[in-house]
Design a protein around this motif. Structure first.
Motif, PDB file in Angstrom:
ATOM      1  N   ASN A 120      38.510  27.870  42.357  1.00 33.64           N
ATOM      2  CA  ASN A 120      37.489  28.793  42.716  1.00 33.64           C
ATOM      3  C   ASN A 120      36.805  27.974  43.844  1.00 33.64           C
ATOM      4  OD1 ASN A 120      38.023  30.772  40.759  1.00 33.64           O
ATOM      5  ND2 ASN A 120      36.469  30.097  39.429  1.00 33.64           N
ATOM      6  N   ASP A 139      38.097  28.671  36.496  1.00 34.21           N
ATOM      7  CA  ASP A 139      37.016  29.554  36.081  1.00 34.21           C
ATOM      8  C   ASP A 139      36.177  28.762  34.821  1.00 34.21           C
ATOM      9  OD1 ASP A 139      37.512  31.743  37.312  1.00 34.21           O
ATOM     10  OD2 ASP A 139      38.965  32.735  35.968  1.00 34.21           O
ATOM     11  N   ASN A 233      31.550  29.840  38.951  1.00 29.38           N
ATOM     12  CA  ASN A 233      31.458  30.230  40.518  1.00 29.38           C
ATOM     13  C   ASN A 233      31.035  29.411  41.487  1.00 29.38           C
ATOM     14  OD1 ASN A 233      28.520  30.385  40.781  1.00 29.38           O
ATOM     15  ND2 ASN A 233      28.651  32.179  39.304  1.00 29.38           N
TER      16      ASN A 233
END
Length: 510
Positions: A120, A139, A233
């Motif tokens: 990510n 994640d 995120n």
């Protein structure tokens, strides 16, 4: 210099000329008709602080490192060239350095949840002793990597006379008890009645260790796990060089790089009753200069600046940045397109750049009444929002970046296009480029939306050239929503941009 010349010079400083972007390099270019594997699609791009190294992560959990090569040609006589006022028209060039498998697919048996290996975010840490350090996350799990050159050594010339090298091995009888053995320093053992001859063994020769080659080795130093219930995120390094934050949909945690088994929850927006949940955290980043300050964005289009000195759990924010919508223009899609997908601090920490689905906004942290500049990116797609909702494109998360001097901003779009805007006072720069070997330069039409000047806080109105016709060519063809440029990064000190188009890494300079 005449007055006219002085005025021209001042104007040129206030509003730099639009940059002429040129293709530099491409890595992983696809041939015509080649099918792209899902695991090869690039999902993260990041320059290090010097700009000499670039890292990419992909959906297959791999991290690929590139290093700059064109600066090495001048390393030996850099000062001599400066003394001669030698023009340094360097063409930025990178080469493949190494790659390693950062994350593997996992399965959470307690929640019956598959955890993707997709990278990510990647963030570089401070280098030390010739080694590179970086953080990568999927994640759920963050990993701290050390990449260093290691010399591969091999033992050779094992020319030892076995009849006289009694000290080099376990020369013992199996019938001798352990208590009667005497151990020596190099791992062997001898009988108690054994003695070295005077002067030692003349024929004993020690093995020689030689270095054959140098290899780059990536080693996982620490794993920061089990601290997030929701998908991570963002990760962001602190300017103190010791801590970093990780953010998921509802929480932001503070970590120490040296401690992997505990973190501190500093932001928690989870309500007591999940039915009362109205917004989630979408991005978070530390202030580049003040180690006590960080900003995070939300799905409602707001940015909160928090000061960690106020309390251990930062429930309240120091400043709130948001732009109020006109109630008469609200629709079903208003909140969806207002969601901020990425925020970045300018290098000086004075401004924050945010990207929502339709626009780029530049905020002054000293002025929370509204953005100082707004750049239209997807305004031409407003009539198509229903179609974009049906095919889920409206939920695409585009990243944004600022130039090192803070004079320009950039973000991606569909059809593998990306936009570069000038954000200095008086600038009307708005360049559209396509991620290909032959980038198409397209100047947008004048935007109908006014923006406040970056250089003035008095509300002076200026117009920014936007991209109302972005993705629509001369024949009226619409954007290709299957090819999207989500990830890009600006070199920290030069006008050079790296961007990802599917599995290909394109680099441009100006």
């Amino acid at each position: 210099m005449s007055n006219g010349g002085a005025k021209a010079a001042v104007a040129s400083v206030g509003a730099p000329q639009p940059l002429d972007w040129k293709f530099s390099q491409v890595f992983g270019e696809r041939t015509a008709g080649e099918e792209v594997q899902e695991v090869d699609i690039i999902s993260a791009i990041e320059f290090d602080g010097t700009g000499d190294h670039l890292a990419t992560g992909d959906r297959g959990g791999r991290v690929v490192l590139f290093e700059r090569t064109d600066t090495r040609d001048y390393a030996g006589h850099w000062r001599d060239l400066e003394k001669m006022d030698y023009p340094m028209n360097r063409h930025p060039e990178f080469r493949y350095k190494t790659e390693f498998q950062s994350h593997e697919p996992e399965f959470d048996y307690l929640k019956s949840l598959e955890i993707e290996e997709k990278i990510n975010k990647i963030r570089w840490c401070q280098s030390a002793n010739g080694a590179l350090f970086l953080l990568s996350t999927n994640d759920k799990t963050i990993k701290f990597w050390k990449v260093q050159e290691k010399k591969v050594k091999k033992v050779c010339d094992m020319n030892v006379d076995s009849s006289t090298a009694m000290g080099n091995g376990p020369i013992v009888d199996s019938s001798i008890s352990t208590s009667s053995k005497q151990f020596i320093g190099n791992g062997g053992c001898i009988r108690n009645d054994f003695s070295f001859p005077t002067g030692g063994f003349p024929s004993l020769r020690l093995p020689v260790v030689t270095s054959l080659e140098t290899n780059l080795m990536a080693r996982c130093r620490r794993i920061y796990a089990h601290a997030h219930d929701y998908h991570i995120n963002s990760i962001s390094n602190n300017s103190d060089g010791e801590t970093f934050i990780s953010a998921d949909d509802l929480r932001i945690n503070l970590w120490n790089l040296e401690i992997s088994n505990q973190s501190f929850n500093i932001v928690d927006v989870k309500p007591a009753n999940m039915e009362d949940l109205t917004e989630v955290i979408t991005s978070a980043e530390f202030h580049p200069k003040h180690c006590n300050m960080l900003a995070y964005s939300s799905s409602k289009g707001s940015i909160r600046l928090i000061d960690m000195r106020q309390s251990a759990l930062c429930d309240t924010h120091s400043k709130l940045f948001e732009e109020q919508d006109d109630p008469g223009t609200r629709s079903f899609f208003t909140e969806i397109i207002a969601s901020i997908s990425d925020i970045k601090f300018a290098k000086d920490g004075r401004h924050i750049l945010s990207r929502d689905y339709m626009t780029l906004k530049l905020w002054d942290i000293n002025m929370d009444s509204g953005p100082v500049a707004t750049f239209q990116v997807h305004e031409h797609l407003r009539p198509k929002l229903c179609d974009l909702y049906e095919n889920d494109s409206i939920f695409d998360k585009f990243e944004c970046c600022l130039s090192g001097d803070g004079l320009r901003v950039a973000t991606g779009s569909y059809s593998n296009l990306f936009r570069v805007f000038g954000c200095s006072e008086g600038s009307t720069e708005a360049t559209t480029l396509e991620a290909s070997k032959n980038p198409t330069r397209r100047q947008g039409q004048t935007s109908s939306r006014p923006c406040r000047s970056l250089g003035s806080l008095s509300g002076v109105v200026r117009r920014v050239k936007g991209a109302d016709n972005l993705g629509v060519d001369a024949n009226g063809n619409t954007s290709d929503f299957t090819t999207k440029l989500l990830h890009l990064a600006w070199h920290p000190t030069e006008n050079s941009i790296a961007c990802a188009a599917s599995n290909s890494l394109y680099m441009y300079y100006a």
